[in-house]
Design an enzyme around this catalytic site. Sequence first.
Site, PDB file in Angstrom:
ATOM      1  N   ASP A  13       0.860  -1.173   0.000  1.00  0.00           N
ATOM      2  CA  ASP A  13       0.000   0.000   0.000  1.00  0.00           C
ATOM      3  C   ASP A  13       0.910   1.241   0.000  1.00  0.00           C
ATOM      4  O   ASP A  13       2.096   1.146   0.342  1.00  0.00           O
ATOM      5  CB  ASP A  13      -0.857  -0.048   1.277  1.00  0.00           C
ATOM      6  CG  ASP A  13      -1.661   1.206   1.499  1.00  0.00           C
ATOM      7  OD1 ASP A  13      -2.353   1.643   0.575  1.00  0.00           O
ATOM      8  OD2 ASP A  13      -1.585   1.757   2.620  1.00  0.00           O
ATOM      9  N   ASP A 215      -1.841  -0.576   5.930  1.00  0.00           N
ATOM     10  CA  ASP A 215      -2.233   0.013   7.218  1.00  0.00           C
ATOM     11  C   ASP A 215      -3.738   0.175   7.399  1.00  0.00           C
ATOM     12  O   ASP A 215      -4.187   0.605   8.462  1.00  0.00           O
ATOM     13  CB  ASP A 215      -1.582   1.393   7.385  1.00  0.00           C
ATOM     14  CG  ASP A 215      -2.218   2.431   6.471  1.00  0.00           C
ATOM     15  OD1 ASP A 215      -2.492   2.096   5.297  1.00  0.00           O
ATOM     16  OD2 ASP A 215      -2.459   3.556   6.927  1.00  0.00           O
TER      17      ASP A 215
HETATM   18 MG   LIG Z   1      -3.081   3.154   3.498  1.00  0.00          MG
END
Ligand SMILES: [Mg+2]
Length: 271
Positions: A13, A215
């Site tokens: 990501d 995350d």
């Molecule tokens: Mg993120």
Amino acid sequence: MPHITDPLLIVTDLDGSLLDHHTYSWQPAADWLALLRQNTIPVVICSSKTAAEIQVLQKSLALEGLPFIAENGAVLHLDVQQHSDSPALSSQVLGKDYSTIRQAMEQLRSLKGYKFFGFGDVSEKEIIEWTGLSASDALLAKQREASEAFIWRDTDERLAEFATDLALDDLTITQGGRFYHVMSAGSGKGPAIKWLLDKYRQLDGREWKTIGLGDGPNDVSMLEAVDYAVVIRGYSNIPVELSPLQHYVYRTQSYGPEGWSEGLSHFITAV
Ligand SMILES: [Mg+2]
């Protein structure tokens, strides 16, 4: 645990992971990026950002030409080098296109009065205010192909109702670090990664191992599709819960690119 010389694929990501949530810096990850490059380990970006945004970032990160996944899994770009003779093969939209998605959202809004602002509703000025992006980057963020990012200005109950209505159009909502995203049902970071990994394995028959880093809740399907999952400490109020079938999970102490490096150091034996 994988060694740095193993056939290894890193899937990551961007916002809040490889890039700092506030400053978009990746400097704390620079040493690891260099080490991966030296060992020709592909770093595959898997982000809610658009292809246009990711291609610019790939240049800055020296990841040009590598495959990437944009718009939360709705858009897939393969390795440019492998498909230079047939560019049509190099980019794929998985699911419905942007204008179809916008149409469905607008129809529901006029029918039910839902309060939201999508990227298609506003100018670059608002996007700059929401994200802190530069004017040129905000333009790239508007070049959407197969998903819509939006902010919600209504209650949680109404959001659930909106999701139910969208499901009738085969659309689904996923939550990123800053925005909600509408995309085709069944598409997501996880399915896109599985598709890409199959391609890699077909290509040279090697058993590629994967490490995923993310995350946010929109990273869950990606983190469940890889062999080793790094959950980077984030600012989301929704916990990133993985299936118990994912045996290798490391949760970092640090945020953003510091956490990114911490996670790789945990899983990869580099000496
Ligand atoms: Mg993120």
